[in-house]
Design an enzyme around this catalytic site. Structure first.
Site, PDB file in Angstrom:
ATOM      1  CG  HIS A 181      -1.096   3.906   4.582  1.00  7.64           C
ATOM      2  ND1 HIS A 181      -1.773   3.659   5.595  1.00  7.64           N
ATOM      3  CD2 HIS A 181      -0.440   2.938   4.274  1.00  7.64           C
ATOM      4  CE1 HIS A 181      -1.933   2.074   5.933  1.00  7.64           C
ATOM      5  NE2 HIS A 181      -1.072   1.674   4.998  1.00  7.64           N
ATOM      6  CB  CYS A 186      -0.980   0.016   1.217  1.00  7.78           C
ATOM      7  SG  CYS A 186      -0.235  -0.755   2.630  1.00  7.78           S
TER       8      CYS A 186
HETATM    9  P1  NAP Z   1      -7.575  -9.253   7.907  1.00  8.70           P
HETATM   10  O1  NAP Z   1      -8.455  -8.294   7.951  1.00  8.70           O
HETATM   11  O2  NAP Z   1      -6.770  -9.904   8.870  1.00  8.70           O
HETATM   12  O3  NAP Z   1      -8.074 -10.391   6.761  1.00  8.70           O
HETATM   13  C1  NAP Z   1      -7.343 -11.659   6.598  1.00  8.70           C
HETATM   14  C2  NAP Z   1      -8.195 -12.512   5.766  1.00  8.70           C
HETATM   15  O4  NAP Z   1      -7.345 -13.724   5.530  1.00  8.70           O
HETATM   16  C3  NAP Z   1      -9.380 -12.920   6.194  1.00  8.70           C
HETATM   17  O5  NAP Z   1     -10.479 -13.028   5.075  1.00  8.70           O
HETATM   18  C4  NAP Z   1      -9.010 -14.450   6.690  1.00  8.70           C
HETATM   19  O6  NAP Z   1     -10.136 -15.393   6.942  1.00  8.70           O
HETATM   20  C5  NAP Z   1      -8.117 -14.850   5.634  1.00  8.70           C
HETATM   21  N1  NAP Z   1      -7.233 -15.855   6.030  1.00  8.70           N
HETATM   22  C6  NAP Z   1      -6.666 -16.000   7.249  1.00  8.70           C
HETATM   23  N2  NAP Z   1      -6.080 -17.318   7.380  1.00  8.70           N
HETATM   24  C7  NAP Z   1      -6.627 -18.029   6.258  1.00  8.70           C
HETATM   25  C8  NAP Z   1      -6.696 -19.469   5.780  1.00  8.70           C
HETATM   26  N3  NAP Z   1      -5.845 -20.133   6.422  1.00  8.70           N
HETATM   27  N4  NAP Z   1      -7.402 -19.979   4.768  1.00  8.70           N
HETATM   28  C9  NAP Z   1      -8.158 -19.050   4.252  1.00  8.70           C
HETATM   29  N5  NAP Z   1      -8.074 -17.725   4.551  1.00  8.70           N
HETATM   30  C10 NAP Z   1      -7.360 -17.322   5.486  1.00  8.70           C
HETATM   31  O7  NAP Z   1      -6.233  -8.939   6.803  1.00  8.70           O
HETATM   32  P2  NAP Z   1      -6.515  -7.685   5.674  1.00  8.70           P
HETATM   33  O8  NAP Z   1      -5.756  -6.497   6.151  1.00  8.70           O
HETATM   34  O9  NAP Z   1      -7.391  -8.049   5.051  1.00  8.70           O
HETATM   35  O10 NAP Z   1      -5.038  -8.287   4.718  1.00  8.70           O
HETATM   36  C11 NAP Z   1      -5.001  -9.585   4.221  1.00  8.70           C
HETATM   37  C12 NAP Z   1      -3.712  -9.819   3.475  1.00  8.70           C
HETATM   38  O11 NAP Z   1      -3.578  -8.883   2.341  1.00  8.70           O
HETATM   39  C13 NAP Z   1      -2.536  -9.423   4.092  1.00  8.70           C
HETATM   40  O12 NAP Z   1      -2.055 -10.360   4.904  1.00  8.70           O
HETATM   41  C14 NAP Z   1      -1.606  -9.030   3.224  1.00  8.70           C
HETATM   42  O13 NAP Z   1      -0.825  -9.914   2.531  1.00  8.70           O
HETATM   43  C15 NAP Z   1      -2.575  -8.190   2.110  1.00  8.70           C
HETATM   44  N6  NAP Z   1      -2.496  -6.758   1.901  1.00  8.70           N
HETATM   45  C16 NAP Z   1      -1.877  -6.081   1.318  1.00  8.70           C
HETATM   46  C17 NAP Z   1      -2.104  -4.713   1.381  1.00  8.70           C
HETATM   47  C18 NAP Z   1      -1.433  -4.136   0.264  1.00  8.70           C
HETATM   48  O14 NAP Z   1      -0.654  -3.061   0.694  1.00  8.70           O
HETATM   49  N7  NAP Z   1      -1.759  -4.193  -1.035  1.00  8.70           N
HETATM   50  C19 NAP Z   1      -2.535  -4.111   2.286  1.00  8.70           C
HETATM   51  C20 NAP Z   1      -2.999  -4.847   3.372  1.00  8.70           C
HETATM   52  C21 NAP Z   1      -3.232  -6.258   3.399  1.00  8.70           C
HETATM   53  P3  NAP Z   1     -10.991 -15.383   8.393  1.00  8.70           P
HETATM   54  O15 NAP Z   1     -11.726 -14.224   8.522  1.00  8.70           O
HETATM   55  O16 NAP Z   1     -12.015 -16.772   8.059  1.00  8.70           O
HETATM   56  O17 NAP Z   1      -9.559 -15.577   9.299  1.00  8.70           O
HETATM   57  C1  3JM Z   2       0.326  -5.730   4.545  1.00  9.28           C
HETATM   58  O1  3JM Z   2       1.006 -13.324   5.807  1.00  9.28           O
HETATM   59  C2  3JM Z   2       1.472 -12.274   6.144  1.00  9.28           C
HETATM   60  O2  3JM Z   2       2.624 -12.252   6.750  1.00  9.28           O
HETATM   61  C3  3JM Z   2       1.003 -11.016   5.583  1.00  9.28           C
HETATM   62  C4  3JM Z   2       1.644  -9.603   6.292  1.00  9.28           C
HETATM   63  C5  3JM Z   2       1.232  -8.416   5.406  1.00  9.28           C
HETATM   64  C6  3JM Z   2       1.599  -7.968   4.345  1.00  9.28           C
HETATM   65  C7  3JM Z   2       2.499  -9.043   3.344  1.00  9.28           C
HETATM   66  O3  3JM Z   2       3.692  -9.203   3.601  1.00  9.28           O
HETATM   67  O4  3JM Z   2       2.025  -9.588   2.513  1.00  9.28           O
HETATM   68  C8  3JM Z   2       0.326  -7.703   6.092  1.00  9.28           C
HETATM   69  C9  3JM Z   2      -0.136  -6.475   5.578  1.00  9.28           C
HETATM   70  C10 3JM Z   2       1.266  -6.891   3.477  1.00  9.28           C
HETATM   71  C11 3JM Z   2       1.822  -6.387   2.428  1.00  9.28           C
HETATM   72  O5  3JM Z   2       1.084  -5.708   1.848  1.00  9.28           O
HETATM   73  O6  3JM Z   2       2.950  -6.630   2.133  1.00  9.28           O
END
Ligand code: NAP
Ligand code: 3JM
Length: 340
Positions: free
Chosen positions: A246, A132
């Protein structure tokens, strides 16, 4: 118009729920929507276009065939394991995690900057969505780089809790409520320290070089997206007690002199950028004002008085939208228009 079977993996999370909203808002041509999450979410229903769609358990799914496009946001380990499986079954995966971003065969895309790289989806069937903080910075800096060639970037971020997921949003809320009620604050769980009325210079894990992984993501991803391995980047990433959006204080040094007036003109023409720069009238981008918007907002544009060819900028965007869901859906839009 052709319609596509779309999957959202991590559908119950902060990013996944935003992806579902953005698909609907932008009227993405969805023929069928499949939602996946962990066993905890079995049976949960999420509304999409007037329907209630039931979440499937990712690890219980036998096959992913029939899915055209899969938007992943369920953490890096799920992406490492499942993105190749979805791709093998015929989907193009647009992955929001850090798992595949630096793979030389996987394009890392911000459509305003390098949409041409999407063509490389054919290598592995995976396209990576940047971090992000990287996304909003490159949207604002690429148009300046094209004109004045940036030599060095120094950035400090002010990142909202929503970037750390739903649990971190709930944690800030609970701590603020306890503080206002005069109660003892609940211990931090989703974030490394207390976030209420505090700033934490620690996002993701610390690495042996003293930087956090979030800082190294910004450094490496910026060079890859700008297609300039020589570009010098250094970053300090900080979590602040803000729910959505952000902000970044960015200093750049350029090869060619560029005045603040010229920079403002360039940014006014730049795709996806809105200039908010009228300090006399208290006009500059603010997180609570840009939350809910899809553009990148830039203000406080001024020459760096300490060097000959430098600028300071303040760059703000909604991290769940342009920083994650909107960027991913924009990639999908280019993908279907040009290749599917
Ligand atoms: P979050 O609110 O904690 O949501 C996590 C999601 O992953 C929930 O839907 C969760 O399902 C699912 N999950 C966790 N463990 C799983 C499993 N074993 N099998 C299937 N689904 C599973 O986190 P978020 O902020 O949405 O972020 C999710 C991911 O997106 C991060 O880990 C990161 O890699 C990525 N992300 C990217 C950006 C970016 O900058 N592009 C920003 C933020 C996040 P449940 O609700 O069922 O636990
Ligand atoms: C943003 O599984 C993880 O450790 C996810 C951690 C995470 C990430 C990532 O590394 O994919 C949390 C929030 C990010 C990201 O966008 O890089």
């Amino acid at each position: 118009m052709r319609e596509f079977a779309v999957a959202v993996v991590g559908a119950t999370g902060a990013v996944g729920r935003m992806m579902i909203s953005v698909l609907e808002e932008r009227n993405f041509p969805v023929k069928e929507l499949r939602l996946f999450a962990s066993p905890k979410s079995k049976g949960v229903k999420i509304p999409f276009k007037g329907e209630e769609i039931e979440v499937e358990v990712l690890e219980e799914a036998k096959s992913f065939s029939g899915i055209d496009i899969a938007l992943f946001s369920a953490g890096a380990s799920r992406s490492l394991e499942y993105a190749p499986r979805f791709a093998k079954d015929g989907a193009v995966v647009i992955d929001n995690s850090s798992a595949w971003r630096m793979d030389p065969e996987v394009p890392l895309v911000v459509p305003e900057v390098n949409s041409h790289a999407i063509a490389q989806y054919k290598n592995k069937g995976i396209i990576a969505n940047p971090n992000c903080s990287t996304i909003q910075m490159v949207v604002a800096l690429k148009p300046i780089h094209d004109v004045a060639k940036i030599k060095r970037i120094v950035v400090a971020t002010y990142q909202s809790v929503s970037g750390a997921g739903q649990k971190a949003i709930d944690e800030l809320m609970a701590q603020v409520k306890a503080w206002c009620a005069g109660e003892i604050l609940p211990l931090p769980q989703a974030l490394p320290k207390t976030i209420a009325f505090n700033c934490i210079p620690h996002i993701d894990v610390f690495l042996p070089n003293g930087y956090t992984k979030e800082e190294m993501k910004m450094i490496e991803e910026t060079k890859k997206i700008m297609e300039d391995p020589e570009l010098k980047v250094t970053a300090t990433t900080v979590r602040v007690p803000v729910f959505y959006g952000h902000a970044e204080a960015v200093n750049i040094e350029t090869e060619k002199k560029i005045t603040s007036k010229e920079a403002i003109e360039i940014l006014r023409q730049a795709p996806g950028v809105v200039v908010l720069d009228d300090p006399e009238h208290k006009v500059y981008p603010l997180q609570i004002e840009v939350a809910g918007r899809d553009e990148v907002f830039v203000g406080r544009i001024r020459e760096d008085l300490s060097i000959e060819k430098g600028l300071n900028l303040w760059i703000v965007a909604d991290n769940l939208r342009k920083g994650a869901a909107t960027n991913a859906v924009q990639i999908a839009e280019v993908l279907i228009e040009r290749y599917l």
